[in-house]
Design a protein around this motif. Structure first.
Motif, PDB file in Angstrom:
ATOM      1  N   LYS A   6       0.780  -1.030   0.023  1.00  0.00           N
ATOM      2  CA  LYS A   6      -0.074  -0.132  -0.010  1.00  0.00           C
ATOM      3  C   LYS A   6       0.902   1.096   0.052  1.00  0.00           C
ATOM      4  CE  LYS A   6      -3.464  -2.519   2.786  1.00  0.00           C
ATOM      5  NZ  LYS A   6      -4.213  -2.253   4.100  1.00  0.00           N
ATOM      6  N   GLN A   7       2.124   1.032   0.225  1.00  0.00           N
ATOM      7  CA  GLN A   7       3.111   2.147   0.163  1.00  0.00           C
ATOM      8  C   GLN A   7       3.633   2.706  -1.093  1.00  0.00           C
ATOM      9  OE1 GLN A   7       2.938   3.604   3.340  1.00  0.00           O
ATOM     10  NE2 GLN A   7       1.853   1.480   3.929  1.00  0.00           N
ATOM     11  N   GLY A   8       4.211   3.960  -1.249  1.00  0.00           N
ATOM     12  CA  GLY A   8       4.731   4.411  -2.618  1.00  0.00           C
ATOM     13  C   GLY A   8       6.262   4.035  -2.438  1.00  0.00           C
ATOM     14  N   THR A   9       6.993   5.113  -2.896  1.00  0.00           N
ATOM     15  CA  THR A   9       8.510   4.753  -2.843  1.00  0.00           C
ATOM     16  C   THR A   9       9.096   4.081  -1.645  1.00  0.00           C
ATOM     17  OG1 THR A   9       8.732   6.581  -4.497  1.00  0.00           O
ATOM     18  CG2 THR A   9      10.817   5.432  -3.554  1.00  0.00           C
ATOM     19  N   ILE A  10       9.728   2.945  -1.838  1.00  0.00           N
ATOM     20  CA  ILE A  10      10.291   2.308  -0.626  1.00  0.00           C
ATOM     21  C   ILE A  10      11.889   2.230  -0.894  1.00  0.00           C
ATOM     22  CG2 ILE A  10      10.456  -0.046   0.565  1.00  0.00           C
ATOM     23  CD1 ILE A  10       7.493  -0.496  -0.397  1.00  0.00           C
ATOM     24  N   ALA A  11      12.568   2.471   0.281  1.00  0.00           N
ATOM     25  CA  ALA A  11      13.915   2.318   0.212  1.00  0.00           C
ATOM     26  C   ALA A  11      14.193   1.542   1.198  1.00  0.00           C
ATOM     27  CB  ALA A  11      14.677   3.942   0.692  1.00  0.00           C
ATOM     28  N   LEU A  12      15.164   0.558   0.913  1.00  0.00           N
ATOM     29  CA  LEU A  12      15.472  -0.827   1.853  1.00  0.00           C
ATOM     30  C   LEU A  12      16.779  -0.428   2.463  1.00  0.00           C
ATOM     31  CD1 LEU A  12      14.809  -3.563   3.166  1.00  0.00           C
ATOM     32  CD2 LEU A  12      15.497  -4.449   0.721  1.00  0.00           C
ATOM     33  N   TYR A  13      17.088  -0.639   3.886  1.00  0.00           N
ATOM     34  CA  TYR A  13      18.250  -0.350   4.401  1.00  0.00           C
ATOM     35  C   TYR A  13      18.634  -1.839   5.045  1.00  0.00           C
ATOM     36  CZ  TYR A  13      22.058   1.375   7.515  1.00  0.00           C
ATOM     37  OH  TYR A  13      22.939   1.501   8.502  1.00  0.00           O
ATOM     38  N   LEU A  14      19.657  -2.414   4.640  1.00  0.00           N
ATOM     39  CA  LEU A  14      20.147  -3.851   5.102  1.00  0.00           C
ATOM     40  C   LEU A  14      21.489  -3.930   5.933  1.00  0.00           C
ATOM     41  CD1 LEU A  14      19.076  -5.899   1.989  1.00  0.00           C
ATOM     42  CD2 LEU A  14      17.805  -5.779   4.213  1.00  0.00           C
ATOM     43  N   ASN A  15      21.854  -2.753   6.271  1.00  0.00           N
ATOM     44  CA  ASN A  15      23.073  -2.403   7.186  1.00  0.00           C
ATOM     45  C   ASN A  15      22.769  -2.387   8.451  1.00  0.00           C
ATOM     46  OD1 ASN A  15      24.510  -2.673   4.840  1.00  0.00           O
ATOM     47  ND2 ASN A  15      24.397  -0.502   4.364  1.00  0.00           N
ATOM     48  N   ASN A  16      21.874  -2.784   9.218  1.00  0.00           N
ATOM     49  CA  ASN A  16      21.720  -2.589  10.634  1.00  0.00           C
ATOM     50  C   ASN A  16      21.962  -3.878  11.435  1.00  0.00           C
ATOM     51  OD1 ASN A  16      19.254  -3.828   9.593  1.00  0.00           O
ATOM     52  ND2 ASN A  16      18.101  -3.184  10.966  1.00  0.00           N
ATOM     53  N   ILE A  17      22.752  -4.818  11.089  1.00  0.00           N
ATOM     54  CA  ILE A  17      23.197  -6.190  11.569  1.00  0.00           C
ATOM     55  C   ILE A  17      24.494  -6.191  11.824  1.00  0.00           C
ATOM     56  CG2 ILE A  17      22.788  -7.372   9.688  1.00  0.00           C
ATOM     57  CD1 ILE A  17      21.574  -9.639  11.601  1.00  0.00           C
ATOM     58  N   GLU A  18      25.062  -6.740  12.944  1.00  0.00           N
ATOM     59  CA  GLU A  18      26.144  -7.147  13.386  1.00  0.00           C
ATOM     60  C   GLU A  18      25.983  -8.761  13.743  1.00  0.00           C
ATOM     61  OE1 GLU A  18      28.090  -3.279  15.582  1.00  0.00           O
ATOM     62  OE2 GLU A  18      27.413  -4.983  16.659  1.00  0.00           O
ATOM     63  N   GLU A  19      26.478  -9.464  12.555  1.00  0.00           N
ATOM     64  CA  GLU A  19      25.951 -10.824  12.741  1.00  0.00           C
ATOM     65  C   GLU A  19      26.666 -11.510  11.519  1.00  0.00           C
ATOM     66  OE1 GLU A  19      25.347 -13.112  15.116  1.00  0.00           O
ATOM     67  OE2 GLU A  19      23.415 -12.171  15.470  1.00  0.00           O
ATOM     68  N   ASP A  20      27.440 -12.640  11.724  1.00  0.00           N
ATOM     69  CA  ASP A  20      27.764 -13.298  10.687  1.00  0.00           C
ATOM     70  C   ASP A  20      26.447 -14.378  10.277  1.00  0.00           C
ATOM     71  OD1 ASP A  20      30.340 -12.602  10.937  1.00  0.00           O
ATOM     72  OD2 ASP A  20      31.106 -14.057  12.707  1.00  0.00           O
ATOM     73  N   ARG A  21      26.722 -15.054   8.915  1.00  0.00           N
ATOM     74  CA  ARG A  21      25.593 -15.557   8.488  1.00  0.00           C
ATOM     75  C   ARG A  21      25.559 -16.952   9.596  1.00  0.00           C
ATOM     76  NH1 ARG A  21      27.784 -18.791   3.266  1.00  0.00           N
ATOM     77  NH2 ARG A  21      29.767 -19.497   3.909  1.00  0.00           N
TER      78      ARG A  21
END
Length: 423
Positions: free
Chosen positions: A125-140
C-alpha cells in the motif's frame, strides 16, 4: 493454644510427608540412573517441586553439559522477557515522500509454515520504498556451527530481513516445483551428494526424490531486494543509510505462535531470528550477542551457574549449561506465565520423542519438555504433571554416550514415568 498445637501438628506431618516423598524419589531415580544405557554416559538430573521450589533430586546438577536444542528453552524465555505480544516486523521512517524500512530479524516474512503476510500487505500500500540492510552485526552462521551443514534445512543463514525462512523449497514429485520461483533457473534435476554448491546458489534435487526439500540459499542484499520486488510487484531502492528521524515500528504475528513452532519443530532458524528480533527492542543495531548479553546481565544474572551461551538454537557445541540452570529458567517461566499458556506452547514428549498427540495409552499426557540432541548427546528439560496432581520441573542431561540414542531416550522416559507414578 489448641490452634497452635493443631498448626504445629499439621506442619510436622507435612514436613514428614515431604521427607518421605523426597526419599522415595531419590531411591527411584538412583535405581533408574544405574540402568545399563546410562552407565557409560555423563549424566545430570535435577528435579524440583514447582510450587514449593524444593529440590527433590540432584545428581551433577552443577556440572556443565552440551545442551544442544535445550538452548531453545533459554531463547524462549528471552523472547518472553524482551518481545511484545506481537513481534516487531519492521522499523520505518518517512523522509521526502520515501518510506525507509529496515528489518528487525522477524522470521515470519513469507515463511513456508508461518505464512505471515502482515509486512508484505502493508508495504504493497506504500509508495516509494527504500530498503536499508546494514543494521545488523552478525555472521551468517553462529560460532561453532558445523560447516558441512550448509545445505541442510536446519542451518539457514541469519539476517535482519529473512525471506522464505532463507530456504528454497524443492519438490520433484510429478514435476519440478521451486519456491521462491526466483531460483527456478538455478535448480538442476540431478542426484548429488549435496543439495547445493557450497559457495553458490546452484541447487540439486534427485528426480526420484519423494520428499520436499528445504535448502538454505546464500543471502545477499541484491537477492533480498529482488525477492521483495517480486512479491510487492514494484521496484524498491537499496540505500546505505537510514534518515536521522524517529523510527516507528510495525508489528506482525503473535510471538506465541513462533515460540510454539520453534519448540515443537526444534526450528533452529526461528530460534536464531527470535534472538535477533529481541535485540531490536533494545538497539537499532541487531545481533544475537546483544540480546544474550542483556539477558545475562538482567534476567539470567541470578542463575546458580553462569552459562556459556553463544547462539539461540543450540547448534553450537560451544554452548555450556548446567541442569540446575535449566530448572531455574523453567521455574521462571512457570512463575511468570499462566499454566494454560505455558503448556499450550511447550511440546509434549514421549515415549521417545516430541509428539503432537499423546502416544502412551497407559497414562494421561504428563510430560511437557524440550529435547536437545547431538551425536552422542541427548537432553530433555521441562515439566512432569504427576498422577497425584503435583507439578515437577526437571532437567535430564546425557552427554558422551556411545550407544544408540533410542536406548537412552527409552530409559529417560521410563525414569520420568516413574516420577509421574510415584510422586
Amino acid at each position: 493454644m489448641q490452634i497452635t498445637f493443631k498448626y504445629l501438628k499439621y506442619s510436622i506431618l507435612t514436613s514428614l510427608f515431604l521427607v518421605i516423598g523426597c526419599s522415595s524419589v531419590k531411591k527411584t531415580l538412583n535405581t533408574q540412573l544405574q540402568k545399563d544405557p546410562l552407565k557409560n554416559s555423563f549424566h545430570g538430573l535435577v528435579v524440583v517441586d514447582a510450587h514449593s521450589q524444593k529440590t527433590l533430586y540432584d545428581q551433577n546438577g552443577d556440572r556443565y553439559f552440551l545442551p544442544a536444542s535445550n538452548t531453545k528453552v533459554v531463547t524462549f524465555y528471552t523472547g518472553v522477557k524482551m518481545l511484545p505480544k506481537n513481534i516487531p516486523t519492521l522499523k520505518y521512517a518517512v523522509s521526502n515522500d520515501t518510506l525507509f524500512i529496515e528489518g528487525t530479524g522477524d522470521p515470519s516474512w513469507l515463511h513456508p509454515h508461518l505464512k505471515d503476510s502482515t509486512a508484505i500487505q502493508w508495504l504493497k500500500k506504500q509508495g516509494t520504498i527504500a530498503l536499508y540492510l546494514n543494521n545488523i552485526e552478525e555472521d551468517r552462521y553462529g560460532p561453532g556451527w558445523a560447516w558441512e551443514d550448509y545445505d541442510t534445512y536446519f542451518s539457514p543463514e541469519r539476517g535482519s530481513l529473512p525471506l522464505y525462512a532463507n530456504v528454497v523449497t524443492l519438490s520433484a514429485v510429478d514435476s519440478l516445483q521451486v519456491s521462491p520461483s526466483y531460483f527456478a533457473e538455478s535448480v538442476s534435476l540431478q542426484k548429488k551428494p549435496k543439495s547445493r554448491v557450497e559457495f553458490s546458489n546452484q541447487f540439486f534435487i534427485d528426480p526420484k526424490e519423494q520428499d520436499t526439500l528445504e535448502v538454505p540459499y546464500i543471502t545477499d542484499k541484491n537477492i533480498t531486494k529482488a525477492l521483495l520486488e517480486t512479491v510487492l510487484e514494484k521496484e524498491i531502492v537499496l540505500v546505505d543509510h537510514f534518515p536521522d528521524t524517529p523510527k516507528q515500528t510495525l508489528y506482525g504475528m503473535e510471538t506465541d505462535s513462533i515460540y510454539k513452532q520453534m519448540l515443537y519443530k526444534s526450528d533452529n532458524f526461528l530460534a536464531e531470528q527470535l534472538l535477533i528480533a529481541a535485540s531490536s527492542t533494545i538497539s537499532d543495531t541487531l545481533g544475537t550477542k546483544r540480546a544474550m548479553d542483556y539477558m545475562l546481565e538482567h534476567d539470567y544474572s541470578d542463575l546458580s551457574q553462569k552459562p556459556r551461551w553463544v547462539d539461540g538454537s543450540g547448534l553450537s557445541r560451544y554452548n555450556l549449561f548446567t541442569p540446575r540452570s535449566f530448572v531455574e529458567i523453567l521455574q521462571k517461566l512457570h512463575n511468570e506465565m499462566p499454566e494454560e499458556r505455558l503448556f499450550g506452547i511447550f511440546p509434549m514428549w514421549g515415549p521417545s520423542s516430541t509428539v503432537k498427540e499423546w502416544e502412551d495409552p497407559t497414562t494421561e499426557p504428563f510430560l511437557f519438555a524440550k529435547s536437545g540432541s547431538f551425536g552422542n548427546n541427548y537432553n530433555l528439560s521441562g515439566y512432569v504433571k504427576t498422577k497425584s496432581g503435583k507439578l515437577l520441573i526437571f532437567s535430564f542431561m546425557n552427554n558422551h554416550f556411545r550407544i544408540p540414542s533410542s536406548e537412552v531416550r527409552k530409559t529417560m522416559y521410563e525414569t520420568l514415568k516413574e516420577l509421574y507414578l510415584t510422586y
